[in-house]
Design a protein around this motif. Sequence first.
Motif, PDB file in Angstrom:
ATOM      1  N   UNK A  24      16.711  -3.277  16.172  1.00 38.90           N
ATOM      2  CA  UNK A  24      16.524  -4.243  15.235  1.00 38.90           C
ATOM      3  C   UNK A  24      15.639  -3.948  13.983  1.00 38.90           C
ATOM      4  N   UNK A  25      15.161  -2.783  13.614  1.00 45.49           N
ATOM      5  CA  UNK A  25      14.589  -2.437  12.397  1.00 45.49           C
ATOM      6  C   UNK A  25      15.129  -1.358  11.930  1.00 45.49           C
ATOM      7  N   UNK A  33       5.995   2.351   9.690  1.00 41.22           N
ATOM      8  CA  UNK A  33       5.037   1.716  10.682  1.00 41.22           C
ATOM      9  C   UNK A  33       4.386   2.778  11.517  1.00 41.22           C
ATOM     10  N   UNK A  34       4.800   3.956  11.307  1.00 40.90           N
ATOM     11  CA  UNK A  34       3.934   5.052  12.335  1.00 40.90           C
ATOM     12  C   UNK A  34       2.643   5.428  11.449  1.00 40.90           C
ATOM     13  N   UNK A  40       0.178   4.973   2.540  1.00 46.28           N
ATOM     14  CA  UNK A  40       1.283   5.534   2.362  1.00 46.28           C
ATOM     15  C   UNK A  40       2.223   5.242   0.866  1.00 46.28           C
ATOM     16  N   UNK A  41       2.454   6.355   0.138  1.00 45.70           N
ATOM     17  CA  UNK A  41       2.982   6.094  -1.137  1.00 45.70           C
ATOM     18  C   UNK A  41       4.432   6.584  -0.953  1.00 45.70           C
ATOM     19  N   UNK A  61      -0.275  -1.243   3.892  1.00 45.84           N
ATOM     20  CA  UNK A  61      -0.738  -0.169   3.399  1.00 45.84           C
ATOM     21  C   UNK A  61       0.092   0.819   2.642  1.00 45.84           C
ATOM     22  N   UNK A  62       1.375   0.129   2.286  1.00 47.52           N
ATOM     23  CA  UNK A  62       2.248   1.055   1.673  1.00 47.52           C
ATOM     24  C   UNK A  62       2.463   0.596   0.106  1.00 47.52           C
ATOM     25  N   UNK A  63       2.460   1.585  -0.751  1.00 43.34           N
ATOM     26  CA  UNK A  63       2.704   1.431  -2.079  1.00 43.34           C
ATOM     27  C   UNK A  63       4.004   2.090  -2.503  1.00 43.34           C
TER      28      UNK A  63
END
Length: 68
Positions: A24-25, A33-34, A40-41, A61-63
């Motif tokens: 589903x993803x 997501x881990x 996270x970049x 948290x992701x850029x």
Amino acid sequence: MRIFIPIKEESQRVPNKNFREFGGEPLYKHTLLKFFKDEVFVDTDSDKLIEAVEKDPRLSNVVCYKRK
């Protein structure tokens, strides 16, 4: 910890690899997501990925950086 990940939209070896759905993803989302506790970049050529990351609160948290 800081994590740097390149994610291409158009893989030449395995077409659409990072956007294939698993449970589903898309694959890229499972990967990102881990690392929910880390910075996270992502270096990407994909506007589609950048938009999806911005809309998903689980990926705050992701850029993403657009590859030129």
